[in-house]
Design a protein around this motif. Sequence first.
Motif, short mmCIF file in Angstrom:
data_model
loop_
_atom_site.label_atom_id
_atom_site.label_comp_id
_atom_site.label_asym_id
_atom_site.label_seq_id
_atom_site.Cartn_x
_atom_site.Cartn_y
_atom_site.Cartn_z
N ASP A 440 24.53 -8.05 33.46
CA ASP A 440 24.83 -7.84 34.88
C ASP A 440 23.60 -7.18 35.53
OD1 ASP A 440 25.63 -6.98 37.37
OD2 ASP A 440 27.60 -6.29 36.71
N GLU A 441 22.91 -7.89 36.41
CA GLU A 441 21.65 -7.37 36.97
C GLU A 441 21.85 -6.09 37.80
OE1 GLU A 441 21.08 -10.07 40.95
OE2 GLU A 441 20.46 -10.95 39.04
N PHE A 442 23.09 -5.80 38.19
CA PHE A 442 23.33 -4.57 38.95
C PHE A 442 23.48 -3.34 38.04
CE2 PHE A 442 24.87 -7.97 41.77
CZ PHE A 442 24.06 -7.71 42.87
N LYS A 443 23.65 -3.58 36.73
CA LYS A 443 23.75 -2.46 35.77
C LYS A 443 22.39 -2.31 35.09
CE LYS A 443 28.70 -2.72 34.82
NZ LYS A 443 29.72 -2.96 33.81
N ARG A 444 21.59 -1.39 35.57
CA ARG A 444 20.20 -1.27 35.07
C ARG A 444 20.04 -0.23 33.98
NH1 ARG A 444 15.96 -2.48 39.91
NH2 ARG A 444 16.80 -4.52 40.46
N ASP A 445 21.06 0.59 33.75
CA ASP A 445 20.94 1.64 32.72
C ASP A 445 20.85 0.99 31.34
OD1 ASP A 445 21.07 3.84 34.46
OD2 ASP A 445 23.25 3.65 34.59
N PRO A 446 19.88 1.40 30.53
CA PRO A 446 19.77 0.84 29.18
C PRO A 446 20.95 1.29 28.31
CG PRO A 446 18.17 2.62 29.49
CD PRO A 446 18.81 2.38 30.81
N ILE A 447 21.29 0.45 27.33
CA ILE A 447 22.34 0.80 26.36
C ILE A 447 21.66 1.16 25.05
CG2 ILE A 447 24.34 -0.07 25.07
CD1 ILE A 447 24.72 -2.10 27.43
N LEU A 448 21.82 2.40 24.62
CA LEU A 448 21.29 2.81 23.32
C LEU A 448 22.23 2.32 22.23
CD1 LEU A 448 20.09 6.52 23.80
CD2 LEU A 448 18.89 4.40 24.32
N ALA A 449 21.66 1.76 21.16
CA ALA A 449 22.45 1.27 20.02
C ALA A 449 21.89 1.91 18.76
CB ALA A 449 22.35 -0.25 19.95
N ALA A 450 22.72 2.69 18.07
CA ALA A 450 22.21 3.49 16.96
C ALA A 450 23.09 3.36 15.71
CB ALA A 450 22.13 4.96 17.38
N VAL A 451 22.50 3.74 14.58
CA VAL A 451 23.25 3.79 13.32
C VAL A 451 24.02 5.10 13.23
CG1 VAL A 451 23.01 3.82 10.79
CG2 VAL A 451 21.59 2.29 12.16
N GLY A 452 23.43 6.19 13.77
CA GLY A 452 24.08 7.50 13.70
C GLY A 452 23.81 8.33 14.95
N GLN A 453 24.63 9.32 15.15
CA GLN A 453 24.58 10.17 16.34
C GLN A 453 23.22 10.85 16.53
OE1 GLN A 453 27.01 10.45 18.65
NE2 GLN A 453 25.72 11.82 19.86
N LEU A 454 22.58 11.23 15.42
CA LEU A 454 21.31 11.96 15.52
C LEU A 454 20.23 11.13 16.23
CD1 LEU A 454 19.83 14.61 14.88
CD2 LEU A 454 19.26 13.66 12.64
N GLN A 455 20.30 9.81 16.12
CA GLN A 455 19.33 8.97 16.83
C GLN A 455 19.42 9.18 18.35
OE1 GLN A 455 20.26 5.17 14.52
NE2 GLN A 455 18.21 4.75 15.25
N PHE A 456 20.65 9.30 18.86
CA PHE A 456 20.83 9.58 20.29
C PHE A 456 20.18 10.91 20.66
CE2 PHE A 456 25.12 7.07 20.58
CZ PHE A 456 24.42 5.88 20.65
N GLU A 457 20.44 11.92 19.83
CA GLU A 457 19.91 13.26 20.10
C GLU A 457 18.39 13.25 20.11
OE1 GLU A 457 21.64 16.41 17.70
OE2 GLU A 457 23.48 15.23 17.49
N VAL A 458 17.79 12.50 19.17
CA VAL A 458 16.32 12.42 19.09
C VAL A 458 15.75 11.76 20.34
CG1 VAL A 458 14.38 11.34 17.87
CG2 VAL A 458 16.15 12.53 16.59
N VAL A 459 16.37 10.67 20.79
CA VAL A 459 15.89 9.98 21.99
C VAL A 459 15.94 10.92 23.20
CG1 VAL A 459 16.43 8.15 23.65
CG2 VAL A 459 16.36 7.63 21.22
N GLN A 460 17.06 11.62 23.38
CA GLN A 460 17.18 12.54 24.51
C GLN A 460 16.19 13.70 24.40
OE1 GLN A 460 21.73 13.00 24.52
NE2 GLN A 460 21.25 12.83 26.69
N PHE A 461 16.02 14.21 23.19
CA PHE A 461 15.08 15.31 22.95
C PHE A 461 13.65 14.88 23.28
CE2 PHE A 461 12.06 17.61 20.32
CZ PHE A 461 12.43 18.94 20.49
#
Length: 546
Positions: A440-461
Amino acid sequence: MRMTTEIEKELETSEAVLEKRRNFAIISHPDAGKTTLTEKLLLYGGAIHQAGAVKARRDQRKATSDWMEMEKQRGISITSTVLQFDYRDFQINLLDTPGHQDFSEDTYRTLAAADNAVMLIDAAKGLEPQTRKLFEVCKLRQLPIFTFVNKMDRPGREPLDLLDEIERELGLQTYPVNWPIGIGDRFRGVFDRATQTIHLFERRSHGSQEAQETVIELGDPKIEDYLEKDLYYQLKEDIELLSELGADLDLPAVHAGEMTPIFFGSAMTNFGVKLFLESFLDYGLPPRGRNSSLGVLDPTYPDFTGFVFKLQANMDPKHRDRVAFVRVCTGKFEKDMVVNHARTGKTIRLSRPQKLFAQDRAVIEEAYPGDVIGLNNPGVFAIGDTIYMGKKLEYEGIPCFSPELFAYLRNPNPSKFKQFQKGVSELQEEGAVQILSSIDEFKRDPILAAVGQLQFEVVQFRLLSEYGVETTLEPLAYSLARWVAGGWAALEKAGKLFNILTVKDYWGRPVLLFKNEWNLQQVKEDHPSLQLNSIAPVGSGVEPQS
């Protein structure tokens, strides 16, 4: 005639250089002591003069291999690092891998560049889930596996139990190269079966310097001055048992990944580390041929070739650089050489090649098969890219695996839009996390796809510390991703699909997100002609042979 002689000399030189190259990755479950062992190998290799134990409270030095700020704060490895050092006329490339299971994809990429693997296990726990998973990857790649049983200076299981577990569960023959003398607080050292000598160690404070050792022949009467009688008699019994019932060392079986040489020791106190390093150089596999679009290329192939197995942004925070890690596969690499980039067809001048040592780097003039070099990456390289001279070829690509956690990544501050875009793009390039996009071209926010929660934390950090962008996450209620074989045409042909979210990956290919396994099975039953894969087709390079 002269030309033939020169070629023969060059070939002899390259073969001699290859014989003195060793390259290995360490695999383990978290907390088995991987970072500590890495540090101690560097200590014995003379690359560092004092090891910084990750959890040592008295001395706040940090581990050399853990360079990222978050690794230092948490005392865990979450990125893979290359450490190069010389020992006994050998050039050693140690590929340090993330210890945390949330980063197993980074470990897989690193294993694609390795010729050997060192499997580290905790003497008290034996084989653990992450070790088993990574062993399967090594088995798939037919890597020789060397086993180091760590933490022998703590209470642990009987050595024979550990051997039995490895043989029973991994299907590997075992050959103990050395044998422990005592266990826990009575661990005194090891018996080296090759030289029939007893190595008794003296503890050093936190193992920050090389262990002092006393070496005694097995039958030497002086042994009773150094070793308690019961430990000595137990050792003699164990040696006899191993000689009668154990297999002989079979190097071809080791190199085929069918037998694992086993070493006992304690990385924290340096017991057995030097003996392991010495034996590994003797038994380890030198650089070998790799599969390519031209077939298996031997490392003596005359033209330079290599492939990118890792990208890393901001290793040097002062310069905000991006580095491509390249495994040299054939030929000789030379500074300023102009190479072909297989994916784009462009030519590239490699003007500032670097020797890597965790975060530190130095410009190099040349490199050979088995070496890993760092190249400046101004957005040119992708993971799996092949660079070459001479005849066009591509090596096997490095696939992405199915993530299990998904979330929208939001930037609440519009004034940081450019920094946010740059950060997301660079972290996506290096594979810190998979990033999907809505169709959907109106939804520009990227979707993070990870194996584990810590990957999300690392990206934000990292977005905050390296790009100055604070972000929020909005979790999505999906737990499986599947790539559509045949792409958008196959998806369109399948018609309407229910209870799924359709997104696209970095290469613009369709990916279906499912809430659970039942949901996936339902779609498969309703659309039997739709082929779904849990592993993404490679974006660069030849598809790996299954």
